[in-house]
Design a protein around this motif. Structure first.
Motif, PDB file in Angstrom:
ATOM      1  N   SER A   1       0.796  -1.241   0.115  1.00  0.00           N
ATOM      2  CA  SER A   1       0.120   0.022  -0.102  1.00  0.00           C
ATOM      3  C   SER A   1       0.911   1.142  -0.060  1.00  0.00           C
ATOM      4  O   SER A   1       0.521   2.191  -0.792  1.00  0.00           O
ATOM      5  CB  SER A   1      -0.979   0.183   1.379  1.00  0.00           C
ATOM      6  OG  SER A   1      -1.849  -1.046   1.104  1.00  0.00           O
ATOM      7  N   LEU A   2       1.905   1.196   0.999  1.00  0.00           N
ATOM      8  CA  LEU A   2       2.844   2.412   0.544  1.00  0.00           C
ATOM      9  C   LEU A   2       3.356   2.545  -0.491  1.00  0.00           C
ATOM     10  O   LEU A   2       3.723   3.625  -0.795  1.00  0.00           O
ATOM     11  CB  LEU A   2       3.963   2.006   2.087  1.00  0.00           C
ATOM     12  CG  LEU A   2       3.288   2.222   3.441  1.00  0.00           C
ATOM     13  CD1 LEU A   2       4.352   2.052   4.358  1.00  0.00           C
ATOM     14  CD2 LEU A   2       2.763   3.741   3.741  1.00  0.00           C
ATOM     15  N   ILE A   3       3.876   1.348  -0.871  1.00  0.00           N
ATOM     16  CA  ILE A   3       4.594   1.791  -2.381  1.00  0.00           C
ATOM     17  C   ILE A   3       3.561   2.066  -3.349  1.00  0.00           C
ATOM     18  O   ILE A   3       4.111   2.955  -4.032  1.00  0.00           O
ATOM     19  CB  ILE A   3       5.109   0.193  -2.834  1.00  0.00           C
ATOM     20  CG1 ILE A   3       6.281   0.018  -1.963  1.00  0.00           C
ATOM     21  CG2 ILE A   3       5.405   0.139  -4.306  1.00  0.00           C
ATOM     22  CD1 ILE A   3       6.889  -1.580  -2.040  1.00  0.00           C
ATOM     23  N   THR A   4       2.456   1.694  -3.252  1.00  0.00           N
ATOM     24  CA  THR A   4       1.498   1.975  -4.255  1.00  0.00           C
ATOM     25  C   THR A   4       0.982   3.812  -4.103  1.00  0.00           C
ATOM     26  O   THR A   4       1.282   4.002  -5.088  1.00  0.00           O
ATOM     27  CB  THR A   4       0.207   1.168  -4.175  1.00  0.00           C
ATOM     28  OG1 THR A   4       0.496  -0.001  -4.335  1.00  0.00           O
ATOM     29  CG2 THR A   4      -0.893   1.413  -5.185  1.00  0.00           C
ATOM     30  N   LEU A   5       1.019   3.988  -3.014  1.00  0.00           N
ATOM     31  CA  LEU A   5       0.605   5.274  -2.665  1.00  0.00           C
ATOM     32  C   LEU A   5       1.871   6.366  -2.940  1.00  0.00           C
ATOM     33  O   LEU A   5       1.987   7.464  -3.827  1.00  0.00           O
ATOM     34  CB  LEU A   5       0.362   5.517  -1.292  1.00  0.00           C
ATOM     35  CG  LEU A   5      -0.960   5.222  -0.730  1.00  0.00           C
ATOM     36  CD1 LEU A   5      -0.963   5.310   0.666  1.00  0.00           C
ATOM     37  CD2 LEU A   5      -1.985   6.219  -1.261  1.00  0.00           C
ATOM     38  N   PHE A   6       3.317   5.742  -2.887  1.00  0.00           N
ATOM     39  CA  PHE A   6       4.425   6.567  -3.177  1.00  0.00           C
ATOM     40  C   PHE A   6       4.445   6.707  -4.838  1.00  0.00           C
ATOM     41  O   PHE A   6       4.721   7.697  -5.435  1.00  0.00           O
ATOM     42  CB  PHE A   6       5.780   5.954  -2.709  1.00  0.00           C
ATOM     43  CG  PHE A   6       6.766   6.731  -3.117  1.00  0.00           C
ATOM     44  CD1 PHE A   6       7.369   7.685  -2.408  1.00  0.00           C
ATOM     45  CD2 PHE A   6       7.652   6.040  -4.080  1.00  0.00           C
ATOM     46  CE1 PHE A   6       8.445   8.270  -2.912  1.00  0.00           C
ATOM     47  CE2 PHE A   6       8.743   6.687  -4.577  1.00  0.00           C
ATOM     48  CZ  PHE A   6       9.390   7.765  -4.104  1.00  0.00           C
ATOM     49  N   SER A   7       4.024   5.507  -5.165  1.00  0.00           N
ATOM     50  CA  SER A   7       3.999   5.683  -6.845  1.00  0.00           C
ATOM     51  C   SER A   7       3.163   6.468  -7.592  1.00  0.00           C
ATOM     52  O   SER A   7       3.236   7.014  -8.666  1.00  0.00           O
ATOM     53  CB  SER A   7       3.998   4.212  -7.605  1.00  0.00           C
ATOM     54  OG  SER A   7       2.965   3.581  -7.283  1.00  0.00           O
ATOM     55  N   ILE A   8       1.870   6.502  -6.728  1.00  0.00           N
ATOM     56  CA  ILE A   8       0.786   7.507  -7.269  1.00  0.00           C
ATOM     57  C   ILE A   8       1.194   9.131  -7.081  1.00  0.00           C
ATOM     58  O   ILE A   8       1.029   9.795  -8.102  1.00  0.00           O
ATOM     59  CB  ILE A   8      -0.694   7.146  -6.852  1.00  0.00           C
ATOM     60  CG1 ILE A   8      -0.984   5.818  -7.237  1.00  0.00           C
ATOM     61  CG2 ILE A   8      -1.564   8.138  -6.876  1.00  0.00           C
ATOM     62  CD1 ILE A   8      -2.143   5.200  -6.385  1.00  0.00           C
TER      63      ILE A   8
END
Length: 69
Positions: free
Chosen positions: A16-23
């Motif tokens: 989830s953190l990786i996805t939020l960072f990439s967004i």
């Protein structure tokens, strides 16, 4: 009462953190930040060395005034 399975929480939080960072990374990289403020040097205005000699004022203490009837 069944126990809560927490074995997948670490992977879900990580992804989830990786996805939020990439967004949000492309959005933040395209944001135009304001430049730092430019400080102008102060121009010194000529003023008298004793400003209180130009004007006479008197400040009255409320206790020293005559009583108002």
């Amino acid at each position: 009462m069944p126990q809560l399975d927490t074995s997948t929480w670490a992977t879900m939080i990580t992804f989830s953190l990786i996805t939020l960072f990439s967004i949000f990374q492309p959005k933040l990289s395209n944001f135009n930040f304001l430049p730092l403020p430019y400080f102008k040097p102060k121009t010194l205005l000529p003023h008298p060395s004793h400003p209180w000699t130009m004007k006479w004022t008197k400040i009255y203490s409320p206790l020293s005034l005559p009583p108002h009837l």
